[in-house]
Motif scaffolding. Structure first.
Motif, PDB file in Angstrom:
ATOM      1  N   GLU A 182       9.458   7.392  -0.212  1.00  0.00           N
ATOM      2  CA  GLU A 182       8.985   7.985   1.038  1.00  0.00           C
ATOM      3  C   GLU A 182       7.527   7.644   1.319  1.00  0.00           C
ATOM      4  OE1 GLU A 182      10.638   9.920   3.471  1.00  0.00           O
ATOM      5  OE2 GLU A 182      12.337   9.026   2.429  1.00  0.00           O
ATOM      6  N   LEU A 183       6.705   7.587   0.280  1.00  0.00           N
ATOM      7  CA  LEU A 183       5.296   7.240   0.493  1.00  0.00           C
ATOM      8  C   LEU A 183       5.149   5.799   0.965  1.00  0.00           C
ATOM      9  CD1 LEU A 183       3.542   9.052  -2.504  1.00  0.00           C
ATOM     10  CD2 LEU A 183       3.554   9.708  -0.093  1.00  0.00           C
ATOM     11  N   PHE A 184       5.956   4.902   0.412  1.00  0.00           N
ATOM     12  CA  PHE A 184       5.921   3.522   0.903  1.00  0.00           C
ATOM     13  C   PHE A 184       6.415   3.456   2.349  1.00  0.00           C
ATOM     14  CE2 PHE A 184       5.430   1.949  -3.481  1.00  0.00           C
ATOM     15  CZ  PHE A 184       4.528   0.919  -3.256  1.00  0.00           C
ATOM     16  N   LYS A 185       7.419   4.251   2.663  1.00  0.00           N
ATOM     17  CA  LYS A 185       7.938   4.272   4.033  1.00  0.00           C
ATOM     18  C   LYS A 185       6.855   4.722   5.008  1.00  0.00           C
ATOM     19  CE  LYS A 185      12.112   5.785   4.569  1.00  0.00           C
ATOM     20  NZ  LYS A 185      13.284   6.700   4.698  1.00  0.00           N
ATOM     21  N   LEU A 186       6.072   5.723   4.605  1.00  0.00           N
ATOM     22  CA  LEU A 186       4.973   6.191   5.452  1.00  0.00           C
ATOM     23  C   LEU A 186       3.912   5.114   5.642  1.00  0.00           C
ATOM     24  CD1 LEU A 186       4.530   9.824   4.056  1.00  0.00           C
ATOM     25  CD2 LEU A 186       5.360   9.197   6.326  1.00  0.00           C
ATOM     26  N   ASN A 187       3.820   4.213   4.668  1.00  0.00           N
ATOM     27  CA  ASN A 187       2.856   3.112   4.754  1.00  0.00           C
ATOM     28  C   ASN A 187       3.430   1.885   5.452  1.00  0.00           C
ATOM     29  OD1 ASN A 187       0.093   3.425   3.129  1.00  0.00           O
ATOM     30  ND2 ASN A 187       1.649   4.674   2.110  1.00  0.00           N
ATOM     31  N   GLY A 188       4.713   1.953   5.825  1.00  0.00           N
ATOM     32  CA  GLY A 188       5.304   0.862   6.593  1.00  0.00           C
ATOM     33  C   GLY A 188       6.186  -0.097   5.824  1.00  0.00           C
ATOM     34  N   SER A 189       6.547   0.235   4.575  1.00  0.00           N
ATOM     35  CA  SER A 189       7.394  -0.655   3.773  1.00  0.00           C
ATOM     36  C   SER A 189       8.610   0.094   3.241  1.00  0.00           C
ATOM     37  CB  SER A 189       6.611  -1.234   2.589  1.00  0.00           C
ATOM     38  OG  SER A 189       5.597  -2.104   3.037  1.00  0.00           O
ATOM     39  N   ASN A 190       9.694  -0.646   3.038  1.00  0.00           N
ATOM     40  CA  ASN A 190      10.907  -0.067   2.462  1.00  0.00           C
ATOM     41  C   ASN A 190      11.083  -0.570   1.037  1.00  0.00           C
ATOM     42  OD1 ASN A 190      11.843   1.446   4.727  1.00  0.00           O
ATOM     43  ND2 ASN A 190      12.462  -0.471   5.698  1.00  0.00           N
ATOM     44  N   VAL A 191      11.111   0.364   0.098  1.00  0.00           N
ATOM     45  CA  VAL A 191      11.320   0.014  -1.304  1.00  0.00           C
ATOM     46  C   VAL A 191      12.336   0.989  -1.891  1.00  0.00           C
ATOM     47  CG1 VAL A 191       8.916  -0.768  -1.507  1.00  0.00           C
ATOM     48  CG2 VAL A 191       9.546   1.530  -2.282  1.00  0.00           C
ATOM     49  N   LYS A 192      12.800   0.667  -3.088  1.00  0.00           N
ATOM     50  CA  LYS A 192      13.694   1.556  -3.824  1.00  0.00           C
ATOM     51  C   LYS A 192      13.135   1.724  -5.226  1.00  0.00           C
ATOM     52  CE  LYS A 192      17.499   3.868  -4.704  1.00  0.00           C
ATOM     53  NZ  LYS A 192      17.753   5.186  -4.068  1.00  0.00           N
ATOM     54  N   CYS A 193      12.741   2.962  -5.544  1.00  0.00           N
ATOM     55  CA  CYS A 193      12.237   3.233  -6.887  1.00  0.00           C
ATOM     56  C   CYS A 193      13.421   3.231  -7.854  1.00  0.00           C
ATOM     57  CB  CYS A 193      11.518   4.578  -6.920  1.00  0.00           C
ATOM     58  SG  CYS A 193      10.784   4.971  -8.523  1.00  0.00           S
ATOM     59  N   ILE A 194      13.354   2.378  -8.870  1.00  0.00           N
ATOM     60  CA  ILE A 194      14.472   2.247  -9.807  1.00  0.00           C
ATOM     61  C   ILE A 194      14.187   2.908 -11.157  1.00  0.00           C
ATOM     62  CG2 ILE A 194      15.448   0.193  -8.737  1.00  0.00           C
ATOM     63  CD1 ILE A 194      13.905  -1.518 -10.682  1.00  0.00           C
ATOM     64  N   LYS A 195      12.924   3.193 -11.410  1.00  0.00           N
ATOM     65  CA  LYS A 195      12.559   3.889 -12.641  1.00  0.00           C
ATOM     66  C   LYS A 195      11.175   4.483 -12.459  1.00  0.00           C
ATOM     67  CE  LYS A 195      11.957   3.239 -17.645  1.00  0.00           C
ATOM     68  NZ  LYS A 195      11.953   2.253 -18.764  1.00  0.00           N
ATOM     69  N   ARG A 196      10.992   5.683 -12.997  1.00  0.00           N
ATOM     70  CA  ARG A 196       9.678   6.307 -12.850  1.00  0.00           C
ATOM     71  C   ARG A 196       9.356   7.176 -14.053  1.00  0.00           C
ATOM     72  NH1 ARG A 196       7.448  10.882  -8.606  1.00  0.00           N
ATOM     73  NH2 ARG A 196       5.241  10.578  -9.132  1.00  0.00           N
ATOM     74  N   ILE A 197       8.138   7.019 -14.529  1.00  0.00           N
ATOM     75  CA  ILE A 197       7.572   7.940 -15.514  1.00  0.00           C
ATOM     76  C   ILE A 197       6.435   8.642 -14.778  1.00  0.00           C
ATOM     77  CG2 ILE A 197       6.477   8.190 -17.767  1.00  0.00           C
ATOM     78  CD1 ILE A 197       7.680   5.458 -18.506  1.00  0.00           C
ATOM     79  N   PRO A 198       6.679   9.859 -14.256  1.00  0.00           N
ATOM     80  CA  PRO A 198       5.702  10.521 -13.393  1.00  0.00           C
ATOM     81  C   PRO A 198       4.310  10.611 -14.018  1.00  0.00           C
ATOM     82  CG  PRO A 198       7.774  11.713 -13.376  1.00  0.00           C
ATOM     83  CD  PRO A 198       7.887  10.683 -14.460  1.00  0.00           C
ATOM     84  N   GLY A 199       3.335  10.171 -13.254  1.00  0.00           N
ATOM     85  CA  GLY A 199       1.959  10.208 -13.721  1.00  0.00           C
ATOM     86  C   GLY A 199       1.574   9.012 -14.566  1.00  0.00           C
ATOM     87  N   ALA A 200       2.524   8.103 -14.818  1.00  0.00           N
ATOM     88  CA  ALA A 200       2.241   6.910 -15.629  1.00  0.00           C
ATOM     89  C   ALA A 200       2.531   5.642 -14.829  1.00  0.00           C
ATOM     90  CB  ALA A 200       3.056   6.936 -16.918  1.00  0.00           C
ATOM     91  N   LYS A 201       3.803   5.408 -14.505  1.00  0.00           N
ATOM     92  CA  LYS A 201       4.138   4.205 -13.740  1.00  0.00           C
ATOM     93  C   LYS A 201       5.493   4.344 -13.061  1.00  0.00           C
ATOM     94  CE  LYS A 201       5.607   2.023 -18.073  1.00  0.00           C
ATOM     95  NZ  LYS A 201       5.370   0.890 -19.001  1.00  0.00           N
ATOM     96  N   SER A 202       5.642   3.570 -11.991  1.00  0.00           N
ATOM     97  CA  SER A 202       6.901   3.515 -11.257  1.00  0.00           C
ATOM     98  C   SER A 202       7.280   2.066 -11.031  1.00  0.00           C
ATOM     99  CB  SER A 202       6.773   4.224  -9.898  1.00  0.00           C
ATOM    100  OG  SER A 202       6.731   5.617 -10.048  1.00  0.00           O
ATOM    101  N   TYR A 203       8.566   1.783 -11.185  1.00  0.00           N
ATOM    102  CA  TYR A 203       9.097   0.457 -10.892  1.00  0.00           C
ATOM    103  C   TYR A 203       9.843   0.542  -9.564  1.00  0.00           C
ATOM    104  CZ  TYR A 203       8.220  -0.596 -15.830  1.00  0.00           C
ATOM    105  OH  TYR A 203       7.633  -0.788 -17.062  1.00  0.00           O
ATOM    106  N   VAL A 204       9.474  -0.327  -8.634  1.00  0.00           N
ATOM    107  CA  VAL A 204      10.137  -0.311  -7.331  1.00  0.00           C
ATOM    108  C   VAL A 204      10.698  -1.693  -7.020  1.00  0.00           C
ATOM    109  CG1 VAL A 204       8.628   1.526  -6.470  1.00  0.00           C
ATOM    110  CG2 VAL A 204       8.043  -0.853  -6.008  1.00  0.00           C
ATOM    111  N   HIS A 205      11.810  -1.697  -6.318  1.00  0.00           N
ATOM    112  CA  HIS A 205      12.416  -2.956  -5.880  1.00  0.00           C
ATOM    113  C   HIS A 205      12.151  -3.120  -4.394  1.00  0.00           C
ATOM    114  CE1 HIS A 205      15.218  -6.293  -5.634  1.00  0.00           C
ATOM    115  NE2 HIS A 205      15.749  -5.710  -4.571  1.00  0.00           N
ATOM    116  N   ALA A 206      11.672  -4.297  -4.010  1.00  0.00           N
ATOM    117  CA  ALA A 206      11.399  -4.593  -2.607  1.00  0.00           C
ATOM    118  C   ALA A 206      12.046  -5.916  -2.229  1.00  0.00           C
ATOM    119  CB  ALA A 206       9.897  -4.653  -2.366  1.00  0.00           C
ATOM    120  N   LYS A 207      12.508  -6.006  -0.996  1.00  0.00           N
ATOM    121  CA  LYS A 207      13.163  -7.231  -0.527  1.00  0.00           C
ATOM    122  C   LYS A 207      12.167  -8.227   0.054  1.00  0.00           C
ATOM    123  CE  LYS A 207      17.664  -5.131   0.416  1.00  0.00           C
ATOM    124  NZ  LYS A 207      18.708  -4.873   1.446  1.00  0.00           N
ATOM    125  N   LYS A 208      10.973  -7.752   0.378  1.00  0.00           N
ATOM    126  CA  LYS A 208       9.957  -8.664   0.907  1.00  0.00           C
ATOM    127  C   LYS A 208       8.574  -8.228   0.439  1.00  0.00           C
ATOM    128  CE  LYS A 208       9.648  -6.269   5.385  1.00  0.00           C
ATOM    129  NZ  LYS A 208       9.757  -6.446   6.854  1.00  0.00           N
TER     130      LYS A 208
END
Length: 227
Positions: free
Chosen positions: A179-205
Protein backbone atom coordinates in the motif's frame (compact mmCIF):
# COMPACT_ATOMS: atom_id res chain seq x y z
CA UNK A 1 -44.49 22.14 16.56
CA UNK A 2 -42.55 20.26 19.27
CA UNK A 3 -42.40 17.13 17.11
CA UNK A 4 -41.08 19.06 14.12
CA UNK A 5 -38.33 20.55 16.30
CA UNK A 6 -37.46 17.08 17.66
CA UNK A 7 -37.20 15.61 14.15
CA UNK A 8 -34.95 18.47 13.01
CA UNK A 9 -32.69 18.03 16.05
CA UNK A 10 -32.34 14.26 15.58
CA UNK A 11 -31.71 14.70 11.87
CA UNK A 12 -28.83 17.09 12.61
CA UNK A 13 -27.29 15.01 15.42
CA UNK A 14 -27.28 11.66 13.62
CA UNK A 15 -27.05 12.78 10.01
CA UNK A 16 -30.34 11.11 9.07
CA UNK A 17 -32.93 12.63 6.75
CA UNK A 18 -36.19 13.93 8.22
CA UNK A 19 -38.14 11.24 6.37
CA UNK A 20 -35.95 8.51 7.89
CA UNK A 21 -36.36 10.01 11.36
CA UNK A 22 -40.15 9.98 10.98
CA UNK A 23 -40.14 6.35 9.83
CA UNK A 24 -38.00 5.30 12.80
CA UNK A 25 -40.26 7.19 15.23
CA UNK A 26 -43.40 5.51 13.87
CA UNK A 27 -41.85 2.03 13.79
CA UNK A 28 -40.35 2.35 17.29
CA UNK A 29 -43.55 3.85 18.73
CA UNK A 30 -45.65 0.98 17.36
CA UNK A 31 -43.29 -1.62 18.83
CA UNK A 32 -43.03 0.23 22.14
CA UNK A 33 -46.76 0.77 22.71
CA UNK A 34 -47.80 -2.65 21.39
CA UNK A 35 -45.57 -4.14 24.10
CA UNK A 36 -46.63 -1.61 26.76
CA UNK A 37 -50.39 -1.77 26.15
CA UNK A 38 -50.49 -5.48 25.29
CA UNK A 39 -52.62 -4.68 22.27
CA UNK A 40 -51.84 -4.01 18.61
CA UNK A 41 -51.34 -0.33 17.88
CA UNK A 42 -50.97 1.78 14.76
CA UNK A 43 -49.18 5.13 14.96
CA UNK A 44 -49.19 8.11 12.66
CA UNK A 45 -47.89 11.65 12.82
CA UNK A 46 -50.23 14.61 12.89
CA UNK A 47 -49.74 18.32 13.39
CA UNK A 48 -50.60 17.82 17.07
CA UNK A 49 -48.13 15.01 17.77
CA UNK A 50 -48.17 11.23 17.41
CA UNK A 51 -51.58 9.60 17.24
CA UNK A 52 -51.84 6.07 18.62
CA UNK A 53 -54.73 3.80 17.71
CA UNK A 54 -55.09 0.83 20.04
CA UNK A 55 -57.14 -2.13 18.86
CA UNK A 56 -58.87 -4.58 21.18
CA UNK A 57 -60.51 -7.80 20.08
CA UNK A 58 -63.15 -10.01 21.63
CA UNK A 59 -65.46 -12.71 20.35
CA UNK A 60 -67.99 -10.21 19.04
CA UNK A 61 -66.25 -7.01 17.97
CA UNK A 62 -63.13 -4.97 17.46
CA UNK A 63 -62.81 -1.76 19.44
CA UNK A 64 -60.51 1.17 18.73
CA UNK A 65 -59.14 3.73 21.19
CA UNK A 66 -57.26 6.80 20.01
CA UNK A 67 -54.84 9.01 21.92
CA UNK A 68 -52.44 11.72 20.75
CA UNK A 69 -49.03 11.94 22.40
CA UNK A 70 -47.91 15.41 23.41
CA UNK A 71 -44.35 16.45 24.28
CA UNK A 72 -44.75 15.52 27.98
CA UNK A 73 -45.96 12.03 26.98
CA UNK A 74 -42.94 11.51 24.76
CA UNK A 75 -40.40 10.99 27.55
CA UNK A 76 -41.20 7.30 28.02
CA UNK A 77 -40.57 6.69 24.31
CA UNK A 78 -37.51 8.91 23.95
CA UNK A 79 -35.07 6.44 25.60
CA UNK A 80 -36.06 3.71 23.12
CA UNK A 81 -35.70 6.15 20.25
CA UNK A 82 -32.26 7.25 21.44
CA UNK A 83 -31.07 3.62 21.49
CA UNK A 84 -32.51 3.05 18.02
CA UNK A 85 -30.90 6.13 16.48
CA UNK A 86 -27.53 5.30 18.04
CA UNK A 87 -27.77 1.75 16.68
CA UNK A 88 -28.48 3.13 13.21
CA UNK A 89 -25.54 5.53 13.47
CA UNK A 90 -23.16 2.77 14.62
CA UNK A 91 -24.30 0.49 11.79
CA UNK A 92 -23.72 3.18 9.17
CA UNK A 93 -20.38 4.14 10.66
CA UNK A 94 -19.28 0.50 10.67
CA UNK A 95 -20.36 0.09 7.06
CA UNK A 96 -18.53 3.27 6.01
CA UNK A 97 -15.30 2.45 7.85
CA UNK A 98 -15.29 -1.09 6.47
CA UNK A 99 -14.28 0.47 3.16
CA UNK A 100 -10.89 1.33 4.69
CA UNK A 101 -10.05 -2.23 5.74
CA UNK A 102 -6.90 -3.44 4.00
CA UNK A 103 -5.81 0.09 3.12
CA UNK A 104 -2.98 2.21 4.48
CA UNK A 105 -4.07 4.99 6.82
CA UNK A 106 -1.96 7.66 8.49
CA UNK A 107 -2.42 7.87 12.24
CA UNK A 108 -1.26 10.06 15.09
CA UNK A 109 0.05 8.38 18.24
CA UNK A 110 -1.82 9.35 21.40
CA UNK A 111 -0.72 7.08 24.24
CA UNK A 112 0.14 3.58 25.39
CA UNK A 113 -2.73 2.23 27.45
CA UNK A 114 -3.48 -1.18 28.93
CA UNK A 115 -1.34 -3.18 26.53
CA UNK A 116 -2.36 -1.34 23.37
CA UNK A 117 -1.01 1.56 21.37
CA UNK A 118 -3.74 4.18 20.88
CA UNK A 119 -3.95 6.40 17.83
CA UNK A 120 -6.31 8.69 15.98
CA UNK A 121 -6.80 8.65 12.22
CA UNK A 122 -7.19 12.08 10.63
CA UNK A 123 -7.51 11.26 6.93
CA UNK A 124 -10.46 10.59 4.68
CA UNK A 125 -12.31 8.69 7.41
CA UNK A 126 -12.31 11.71 9.71
CA UNK A 127 -10.99 11.63 13.26
CA UNK A 128 -11.41 7.99 14.26
CA UNK A 129 -9.71 6.37 17.24
CA UNK A 130 -7.62 3.28 16.61
CA UNK A 131 -5.70 0.65 18.56
CA UNK A 132 -2.72 -1.55 17.79
CA UNK A 133 -1.49 -4.44 19.93
CA UNK A 134 2.17 -5.15 20.71
CA UNK A 135 2.32 -8.09 18.33
CA UNK A 136 1.35 -5.86 15.40
CA UNK A 137 4.16 -3.39 16.08
CA UNK A 138 7.73 -4.19 14.91
CA UNK A 139 9.80 -5.14 18.00
CA UNK A 140 12.26 -2.27 17.66
CA UNK A 141 9.41 0.28 17.55
CA UNK A 142 7.61 -0.87 20.69
CA UNK A 143 7.46 1.79 23.40
CA UNK A 144 9.40 4.15 21.13
CA UNK A 145 6.58 6.35 19.86
CA UNK A 146 6.15 9.90 21.10
CA UNK A 147 2.86 11.75 21.48
CA UNK A 148 1.84 13.41 18.22
CA UNK A 149 4.06 11.19 16.04
CA UNK A 150 2.53 10.29 12.66
CA UNK A 151 2.87 6.79 11.21
CA UNK A 152 1.35 4.67 8.45
CA UNK A 153 -0.60 1.52 9.29
CA UNK A 154 -2.79 -1.03 7.62
CA UNK A 155 -6.37 -0.90 8.85
CA UNK A 156 -6.72 -4.62 9.55
CA UNK A 157 -10.20 -4.54 11.04
CA UNK A 158 -12.74 -2.77 13.22
CA UNK A 159 -13.47 -3.16 16.91
CA UNK A 160 -16.40 -1.79 18.91
CA UNK A 161 -15.81 -0.59 22.46
CA UNK A 162 -18.99 0.60 24.16
CA UNK A 163 -20.54 3.04 21.68
CA UNK A 164 -17.35 3.67 19.69
CA UNK A 165 -16.05 1.95 16.58
CA UNK A 166 -12.25 1.91 16.35
CA UNK A 167 -9.79 0.84 13.70
CA UNK A 168 -7.64 -2.18 14.51
CA UNK A 169 -4.16 -1.44 13.14
CA UNK A 170 -1.04 -3.28 12.03
CA UNK A 171 2.50 -2.10 11.27
CA UNK A 172 3.74 -5.63 10.57
CA UNK A 173 1.44 -6.69 7.71
CA UNK A 174 3.06 -7.36 4.33
CA UNK A 175 0.21 -5.49 2.67
CA UNK A 176 1.43 -2.29 4.34
CA UNK A 177 4.50 -2.42 2.07
CA UNK A 178 2.28 -2.87 -1.00
CA UNK A 179 0.00 0.00 0.00
CA UNK A 180 2.84 2.42 0.72
CA UNK A 181 4.34 1.79 -2.70
CA UNK A 182 0.89 2.28 -4.23
CA UNK A 183 0.64 5.67 -2.51
CA UNK A 184 3.99 6.52 -4.07
CA UNK A 185 2.77 5.54 -7.53
CA UNK A 186 4.14 1.99 -7.97
CA UNK A 187 2.60 -1.47 -7.85
CA UNK A 188 4.58 -4.14 -6.03
CA UNK A 189 3.88 -7.38 -4.20
CA UNK A 190 5.59 -7.99 -0.88
CA UNK A 191 6.63 -11.66 -0.88
CA UNK A 192 8.49 -11.77 2.43
CA UNK A 193 8.89 -9.42 5.34
CA UNK A 194 10.76 -9.28 8.61
CA UNK A 195 9.09 -6.23 10.20
CA UNK A 196 11.59 -3.58 11.18
CA UNK A 197 14.43 -5.35 9.35
CA UNK A 198 13.75 -5.93 5.65
CA UNK A 199 11.08 -6.58 3.06
CA UNK A 200 11.34 -8.38 -0.26
CA UNK A 201 9.05 -7.04 -2.96
CA UNK A 202 8.38 -8.18 -6.50
CA UNK A 203 7.92 -5.52 -9.17
CA UNK A 204 7.16 -5.87 -12.87
CA UNK A 205 8.92 -2.66 -13.84
CA UNK A 206 11.53 -0.23 -12.58
CA UNK A 207 10.76 1.62 -9.34
CA UNK A 208 12.31 5.06 -8.81
CA UNK A 209 14.92 5.07 -6.05
CA UNK A 210 13.12 7.97 -4.39
CA UNK A 211 10.06 5.77 -3.79
CA UNK A 212 12.13 2.94 -2.34
CA UNK A 213 13.88 5.36 0.03
CA UNK A 214 10.52 6.85 1.07
CA UNK A 215 8.95 3.48 1.94
CA UNK A 216 12.11 2.23 3.63
CA UNK A 217 12.25 5.39 5.74
CA UNK A 218 8.63 5.05 6.83
CA UNK A 219 9.05 1.40 7.82
CA UNK A 220 12.59 1.71 9.19
CA UNK A 221 13.68 -1.34 7.19
CA UNK A 222 15.53 -2.31 4.02
CA UNK A 223 13.52 -2.77 0.84
CA UNK A 224 14.87 -5.39 -1.55
CA UNK A 225 13.28 -5.25 -5.00
CA UNK A 226 13.13 -8.30 -7.23
CA UNK A 227 12.01 -8.28 -10.87
Amino acid sequence: MWLKAYIAEISEIYGISSAEVQNVIIETAEQFYTHLLRHPVVCEMTKDGITIRKYSFNAFAVSEDTVTLQSHDFKSLSASLKDRFETIMLYRKHKYLSGYIGKAIRCTFLKYDDGAFCFTEDGGAGKIHAVCSDRNIPPKERNRYSSGQNLWFIASGLIQINDQILFRLSRTAMTLVDELFKLNGSNVKCIKRIPGAKSYVHAKKHIPKKQIVSVAGELNERIIVEF
